[in-house]
Design an enzyme around this catalytic site. Structure first.
Site, mmCIF file in Angstrom:
data_model
loop_
_atom_site.group_PDB
_atom_site.id
_atom_site.type_symbol
_atom_site.label_atom_id
_atom_site.label_comp_id
_atom_site.label_asym_id
_atom_site.label_seq_id
_atom_site.Cartn_x
_atom_site.Cartn_y
_atom_site.Cartn_z
ATOM 1 N N GLU A 49 30.475 13.695 2.691
ATOM 2 C CA GLU A 49 31.936 13.708 2.485
ATOM 3 C C GLU A 49 32.701 13.089 3.658
ATOM 4 O OE1 GLU A 49 30.078 16.339 3.131
ATOM 5 O OE2 GLU A 49 31.137 17.881 4.277
ATOM 6 N N HIS A 86 26.389 15.423 5.800
ATOM 7 C CA HIS A 86 27.682 15.598 5.117
ATOM 8 C C HIS A 86 28.172 14.249 4.588
ATOM 9 C CE1 HIS A 86 28.735 19.718 6.626
ATOM 10 N NE2 HIS A 86 27.801 19.392 7.497
ATOM 11 N N LYS A 119 70.093 20.052 3.410
ATOM 12 C CA LYS A 119 70.634 20.320 4.731
ATOM 13 C C LYS A 119 70.018 19.407 5.798
ATOM 14 C CE LYS A 119 73.518 23.497 3.678
ATOM 15 N NZ LYS A 119 74.946 23.137 3.766
ATOM 16 N N ILE A 163 49.344 12.026 7.262
ATOM 17 C CA ILE A 163 49.424 11.144 6.095
ATOM 18 C C ILE A 163 50.423 10.015 6.349
ATOM 19 C CG2 ILE A 163 49.962 11.036 3.617
ATOM 20 C CD1 ILE A 163 47.533 12.730 4.181
ATOM 21 N N GLU A 215 49.379 10.066 16.819
ATOM 22 C CA GLU A 215 50.044 11.227 16.244
ATOM 23 C C GLU A 215 49.991 12.355 17.263
ATOM 24 O OE1 GLU A 215 48.109 12.693 12.676
ATOM 25 O OE2 GLU A 215 49.268 14.537 12.757
ATOM 26 N N ASP A 242 42.793 15.416 10.515
ATOM 27 C CA ASP A 242 43.606 14.214 10.293
ATOM 28 C C ASP A 242 42.797 12.931 10.493
ATOM 29 O OD1 ASP A 242 46.187 14.887 9.368
ATOM 30 O OD2 ASP A 242 46.657 15.761 11.314
ATOM 31 N N ILE A 270 56.182 24.677 23.639
ATOM 32 C CA ILE A 270 55.862 24.620 25.080
ATOM 33 C C ILE A 270 54.613 23.762 25.282
ATOM 34 C CG2 ILE A 270 55.013 25.987 27.030
ATOM 35 C CD1 ILE A 270 56.862 28.225 26.125
ATOM 36 N N CYS A 316 24.735 20.388 3.160
ATOM 37 C CA CYS A 316 24.377 21.075 4.404
ATOM 38 C C CYS A 316 23.921 22.508 4.129
ATOM 39 C CB CYS A 316 25.514 20.997 5.419
ATOM 40 S SG CYS A 316 24.875 21.121 7.103
ATOM 41 N N LEU A 317 24.746 23.531 4.407
ATOM 42 C CA LEU A 317 24.311 24.892 4.084
ATOM 43 C C LEU A 317 24.009 24.999 2.583
ATOM 44 C CD1 LEU A 317 23.853 27.807 5.086
ATOM 45 C CD2 LEU A 317 26.220 28.281 4.488
#
Ligand code: GLN
Length: 533
Positions: A510, A508, A188, A21, A142, A73, A150, A382-383
């Site tokens: 979306e 899709h 902190k 974001i 990003e 993202d 690691i 879709c499904l």
């Protein structure tokens, strides 16, 4: 502008701070000043892409127009910037190693020992710079994971090398967390100090720090962080929790983060960002008082990120309809004949989610039957669309045991069946029908009314399809195939015209809904839900 500028965004202290974001918000502010911006994500895991990961591992799998199964993202990047991303915007350790190992097998390294440095890091750097050929002014990268892992070391090392090579054209933003200790009533900064130290040990001095916090931090605290972490006072920015992620660009803008970036890169700061449309969207959001109640039926509803793009598309559609979204998450495994009325009666509209496998299918079928019989606006994705077809076959056409071959290979009526070009595929990764395909809509359909055009392109991620052997039977009984692929004839959209709004899409929609460009089908669905109130 001469050179492409590179901004790297790393994260420290904990994960889930919202690097995506922050990257998208900074990208938005630079784009609003007229710059050409793209954002890419480098993920340190070994999977070649997130396509084979289940939502418990990795939230939603986003799909780019060129058919890459990507990190979620990338969805944020597109929703904020309103510019499509591609396969080149999302790289994993697995992809890097795959390329290097393939080159090694071909003998490209001429007998040399192949090593993390320089061979892996060179391949990472090559990919980090790859999009510069598209003449972007800014490439924001990003880095997934948390500094100190690691796994992410080769990526951080590549950033260190690039910082050296690129000089003023490179900038590092580090995102950390400021916890509040309730018992001591104190914020902190120590974890942030440690995280910056860790980055410094790896050879990177961050240029800008973004502090994630739940409550507003005092100027003194920001100064203290600047002092301890070797950054200028104005380069410490706080990102406090806000009611919507779409406010984050403004939070950063108020603190002059974009100006700091431009100055540090030796660029003109006289331009003014044009955020008019963005602000109009936020105003519509805050002005909305009435709500629209949508039930989302899926088997991953307990996972915050599993249906990210659907959630955001519904939110955008609600705002463009001047409504607040009241989203109700309905677990498909918990929907039964006995409780469906109780769960759905109150909803203005129902969306049946995409997915894979048998789990939760029965609940989806029951929810669809209820919506169809009670003429409640219903959207199958879709499904979800495939379930609409199965439910109609069983309960309207009387085809007992009708099913998708995904659920039951020996079903007596295979109304949803494996696509021809999927039949010989053995590899799971990247082998579905993926990415944007053309679809032609019938002019007398509700889908056409929503899009206001005949030719559309939407993104796909599936293996199974509507079995056209049954098409006539469905259409005669009132379920029409109103959208199809002009090349393959695959059915892309079904609807029952007699009902108020009952549409299923094999694609899709979306993945193609942004703040400034909401998806027309979502807007139309939410509108129908409001009218159904
Ligand atoms: N499992 C179905 C298929 O592969 C639907 C996929 C989806 O919902 N994305 O066709």
């Amino acid at each position: 502008m001469a050179d492409t500028k590179y901004i790297f965004v790393t994260g420290g202290v904990v994960s889930s701070l919202g690097k995506g974001i922050v990257s998208a918000s900074l990208g938005k502010l630079l784009q609003a000043r007229g710059y050409k911006v793209t954002i890419q994500k480098f993920d340190p895991y070994i999977n070649v892409d997130p396509g084979t990961l289940n939502p418990y591992e990795h939230g939603e799998c986003y799909v780019t127009i060129d058919g890459h199964e990507a990190d979620l993202d990338l969805g944020h990047y597109e929703r904020f910037l309103n510019v499509p991303t591609t396969r080149a915007n999302n790289i994993t350790t697995g992809r890097i190693y795959q390329t290097v190992i393939e080159k090694e097998r071909k003998g490209d390294y001429l007998g040399k020992t192949v090593q993390v440095i320089p061979h892996i890091t060179d391949e990472i750097k090559r990919n980090m710079k790859l999009l510069s050929k598209n003449k972007f002014d800014f490439i924001i990268t990003e880095i997934g994971g948390t500094v100190g892992d690691i796994e992410s070391l080769p990526f951080i090392e590549s950033v260190r090398q690039l910082k050296w090579e690129l000089g003023k054209n490179c900038l590092c933003v580090h995102l950390t967390y400021i916890p509040y200790i309730a018992a001591a009533k104190e914020y902190k900064t120590k974890p942030t100090q440690h995280s910056v130290k860790q980055l410094q040990e790896l050879g990177i001095q961050p240029d800008i720090l973004v502090l994630r916090t739940e409550h507003l931090l005092s100027p003194d605290l920001l100064k203290k962080v600047a002092l301890f972490c070797n950054v200028e006072n104005n380069a410490v920015v706080q990102s406090v929790d806000v009611p919507t992620i779409y406010e984050v660009p403004l939070v950063l803008q108020r603190q002059g983060m974009d100006v700091t970036v431009l100055k540090k890169m030796g660029m003109d700061t006289d331009t003014t960002p044009n955020m008019t449309k963005w602000n109009e969207f936020l105003k519509m959001k805050s002005d909305a008082t009435e709500t629209v109640k949508i039930g989302l039926v899926g088997k991953y509803v307990e996972l915050q990120d599993a249906y990210k793009s659907i959630d955001e598309s519904l939110l955008q559609a609600a705002i463009y309809n001047n409504r607040k979204l009241d989203l109700h998450l309905i677990h498909s495994e918990k929907v039964t004949e006995a409780n469906v009325e109780e769960l759905l009666a109150d909803m203005d509209g129902v969306l049946v989610a995409p997915g894979f496998g048998q789990r939760g299918i029965d609940g989806k079928l029951i929810a669809i039957k209820y919506a169809r019989e009670h003429d409640k606006p219903c959207f199958g994705v879709c499904l979800g669309m495939q379930c609409m077809v199965i439910e109609f076959a069983r309960n309207v056409l009387g085809l007992e045991g009708a099913n998708s071959t995904e659920m039951e290979q020996t079903a007596p009526y295979k109304v949803i069946d494996l696509m021809e070009d999927q039949k010989n595929i053995i590899n799971m990764g990247g082998s579905m029908r993926l990415g944007a395909y053309d679809c032609v809509l019938q002019k007398d359909s509700k889908a056409y009314k929503a899009y206001k055009k005949e030719h559309i392109q939407e993104r796909h991620r599936h293996r199974f399809e509507f079995n056209s052997d049954f098409r006539e039977q469905f259409e005669a009984a009132g379920m029409k195939c109103v959208g199809e692929n002009p090349d393959s004839g695959l059915v892309e959209v079904i609807e029952i015209p007699e009902l108020k709004w009952f549409i299923g899409t094999q694609y899709h929609p979306e993945y193609n809904s942004t703040v400034l460009n909401p998806n027309p089908l979502f807007v139309s669905f939410v509108k129908a839900a409001i009218e159904n109130k």
